[in-house]
Write an enzyme that holds these catalytic residues in place. Structure first.
Site: not given
Length: 770
Positions: A663, A737
């Site tokens: 994004l 993560e």
């Protein structure tokens, strides 16, 4: 499916009952996947200028009048009870306003534990906090000192005298293994997986490897220490906290202190790093209780030593991985057994054994883990919990199997790449793991890797290249909400109680809202970080971006309907249905006839409205009921090892990621690199040192607990497939993560390629090489 997915499913089913098949998502791609304007661009973080100028106010920087400062006295035994407690010298010390112990502390309830089925809970353990003389771990708070200055509080805390009646404590890992428990589930996924008679297939296989891999206890070390500035006003609680779970913290305070939800206000606009640590721990509860007792505002700012004694981290693990393959390298058996420390009062499962269930196709599985219940600080979530230590074991084992087969490690993974979930058979929502390997191999120059260890050399330095797969599940939390308000000028204002920990949440959602509403970036603002804003779940599990994106999308849909109602018949849009309009050019227009357009400002002006708002919710993540959803990565490491000293110098790290649509390229690259640096620390330096005789943590400063600094970090390249996932909001999956998982294994595999020495025990210090 993974632990987080199953936990969410459990929450959805608990609320909705068994979900009908007709409710499952159809997989229609979000139209914004193919309509990039602001999204995907190189946008700088909107909070950057305030942070650079020092204008951003963190939890320990909020000004309050008549403020007291807190210092803690920690227990020096692991188990027992307080026999004598003398606070007289501390109370008489200069500037001291209060010394709080279990004798005079207000009655405090136990915080509700963190859980994916209760998003308003943030507690990390189930013990009473300063309510009795019992001691449960070395470092537990036994007294709180409040003084006019921090220095006075610290001095007075050193004057508190405590005598203990010590009891036998369980602090040794090896001894604890003998009585380890086997829980029925890890989070909500069944712990034991026995499928396809793995033991028999292992015994009959053409090629096998069988090794034990260990990872140490690791502690959190965010740049911002844990802190809170607290005040009671007219019976209401105000907390400026460093937290990554605003509403969960507020809800927990209400529960603990018997307050109404509306009487608790938690503010956390900026968090200087969280990684799973910034939840609700004893220091906030004690600060609130002390402020109530003293009748004055209180500031709690943990020292590094107090952080190590009060804030849990990644548990120590011991994992046995045994792999079996046929002569062509196809996996026939995967056995993954292990131990992890989980004190009885801890609420966090370190699900390392869940990693191997999703990565590779295999004929059979035998997987289980056990909890070693020691008298230590509760462990907690730390970036990539479960998958980070789990990928170290699984991916080192895969490298060993490749060596035993005489096969290229990437080729071994290619032959075993799963085309669906290996255990459940559920289809992948989107998966391009091997495309990521192709990108990373080209960038690192994999063709230069020597097939045999101890082959490449430059003077005293052995040179090696290694690779490993990283993985982390897609998660999207139910109930996350966002409000979009259009003002009289037609500008949009987005608000949600989400958290900004430096990953660019507000920045990306500003881009998203601008694209969604057909507005330029400068006409969109985003407000987050306050419990008075619409509910948002915690920032964890790489879930916040997708959850908030779904909420903004839902809010925009409601806003369009409201705008059409306000527009009435005296508009170019008259007669159009909601599915026949779209946001564009600061207003609404016909999809078929773009000339039929009216601006937000015009619609509001004709209706006599100064503003218009709509709130949308993310909804239940029903996509995880049908699809296996994971982000994956291909991590590559090139390094040198000194033949003389055993020193490891990492020259390059390359991470190629398959995480759906990216994004914001700028913030994404930062997140990936930050995660990889954290993985580098796990590989080479990070280890919480525990004196197993006393249960005392010895490495309680950044001088003793070594995280990577600038000179430790090599050149890092990051790449991504940027293939949209059609089952997720905006086609994106979380990236917080995935950068960490797989890195330690890639480093260890490169060390083997350089030296021929297989080290299965982290961190990879030079004493383990020669």
């Amino acid at each position: 499916m993974t632990k987080l997915q199953n936990a969410i499913i459990g929450g959805v089913r608990a609320v909705l009952g068994q979900v009908p098949a007709s409710w499952l998502p159809g997989g229609t791609p979000d139209p914004l996947i193919d309509k990039r304007v602001a999204l995907g661009g190189q946008q700088s973080r909107i909070d950057g200028p305030d942070k650079v100028r020092g204008a951003a106010r963190f939890a320990a920087e909020v000004a309050m009048e008549d403020l007291l400062y807190a210092a803690f006295v920690h227990s020096t035994i692991a188990r027992g009870r307080i026999a004598d407690l003398d606070v007289s010298d501390a109370e008489a010390a200069p500037g001291v306003a209060l010394v709080m112990t279990y004798r005079n502390a207000p009655r405090i309830g136990v915080p509700p534990p963190i859980g994916l089925t209760n998003l308003k809970a943030a507690g990390n353990h189930t013990l009473p906090i300063l309510q009795d003389p019992e001691i449960h771990w070395n470092g537990q708070v036994v007294a709180v000192v409040l003084a006019e200055t921090r220095e006075q509080a610290d001095h007075a805390a050193s004057l508190v005298r405590v005598r203990y009646d010590a009891a036998p404590a369980r602090t040794r890992f090896e001894e604890g293994k003998t009585s380890a428990s086997m829980p029925e589930s890890i989070l909500v996924e069944r712990n034991r997986l026995d499928k396809g008679n793995a033991g028999q297939k292992f015994a009959q296989a053409a090629v096998t490897i069988d090794g034990v891999y260990t990872t140490p206890w690791e502690s959190h070390a965010p740049i911002e220490p844990h802190a809170a500035t607290i005040a009671w006003r007219d019976g209401k609680l105000i907390v400026h906290d460093a937290t990554q779970m605003i509403h969960a913290t507020a809800g927990s305070f209400a529960k603990v202190f018997g307050l109404k939800a509306e009487d608790v206000h938690v503010s956390s606009p900026y968090v200087g790093g969280g990684f799973g640590a910034k939840a609700l721990w004893d220091h906030q509860i004690l600060g609130v209780a002390a402020a109530k007792l003293a009748g004055r505002p209180v500031r709690v700012a943990l020292s590094r030593a107090s952080m190590h004694r009060l804030i849990g981290g990644r548990t120590r693990t011991e994992q046995r991985v045994a792999l079996a393959a046929d002569a062509d390298g196809k996996l026939t058996a995967l056995l993954h057994h292990g131990y992890g420390v989980k004190p009885r009062h801890s609420v966090c499962d370190e699900g390392f054994s869940l990693t191997g269930r999703s990565l590779y196709a295999c004929e059979s599985f035998d997987i289980v883990q056990h909890n070693v219940e020691l008298d230590l600080l509760a462990n907690s979530f730390m970036r990539g919990p479960g998958e980070t230590p789990g990928t170290f074991a699984i991916e080192c084992a895969m490298d060993e199997l490749a060596h035993a087969l005489g096969m290229d490690p990437i080729e071994l993974r290619r032959r075993n790449a799963a085309t669906c979930d290996p255990v459940s058979g559920a289809p992948h929502s989107q998966s391009a793991m091997m495309e990521a390997y192709d990108l990373g191999a080209a960038r690192i120059g994999w063709h230069r890797r020597a097939p045999r260890p101890c082959t490449r050399r430059d003077g005293e330095w052995w040179i090696g290249i290694g690779c490993a797969t990283g993985t982390f599940p897609f998660t999207r939390m139910p109930g996350t909400s966002a409000r979009i308000t259009l003002d009289a000028n037609g500008d949009a204002h987005v608000a949600s109680a989400a958290q900004e920990m430096g990953m660019g949440t507000a920045t990306v959602q500003r881009q998203h809202a601008a694209d969604r509403l057909g507005l330029p970036l400068e006409r969109v603002t985003v407000a987050i970080g306050d419990s008075r804003l619409p509910f948002a779940s915690f920032a964890g599990g790489s879930s916040q971006t997708a959850s908030l994106a779904a909420a903004i999308s839902a809010a925009s849909g409601k806003l369009a309907i409201q705008l059409m109602r306000l527009a009435g018949n005296d508009t170019p849009l008259a007669g159009l249905k909601p599915n026949e309009i779209e946001f564009a050019e600061g207003g609404l227009r016909s999809v078929e006839d773009p000339a039929r357009h009216e601006s937000f400002a015009s619609i509001l002006r004709r209706a006599g409205r100064g503003e218009l708002s709509a709130i949308g919710e993310s909804g239940a993540p029903l996509e995880v009921l049908k699809y296996s959803m994971h982000s994956t990565s291909a991590i590559f490491c090139e390094l040198r090892v000194s033949e003389v000293t055993g020193e490891i110098r990492v020259d390059r790290l390359v991470g190629a990621f398959d995480c759906g649509r990216i994004l914001n390229a700028k913030t994404a690259a930062s997140q990936f690199k930050g995660g990889m640096i954290m993985g580098l620390g796990m590989a080479l330096t990070e280890e919480t040192l525990l004196d197993e005789r006393t249960g005392r943590i010895m490495s309680t400063s950044l001088a003793d607990y070594h995280v990577p600094v600038h000179l430790d970090v090599p050149d890092i390249d990051v790449l991504w497939t940027d293939i949209p996932d059609p089952r997720t909001p905006l086609g994106a999956r979380g990236i917080g993560e995935i950068g960490t998982t797989g890195v330690a294994a890639a480093v260890a595999n490169a060390v083997f390629n350089a030296t021929g020495k297989r080290v299965r025990d982290l961190p990879l210090t030079l004493d383990k090489l020669f």
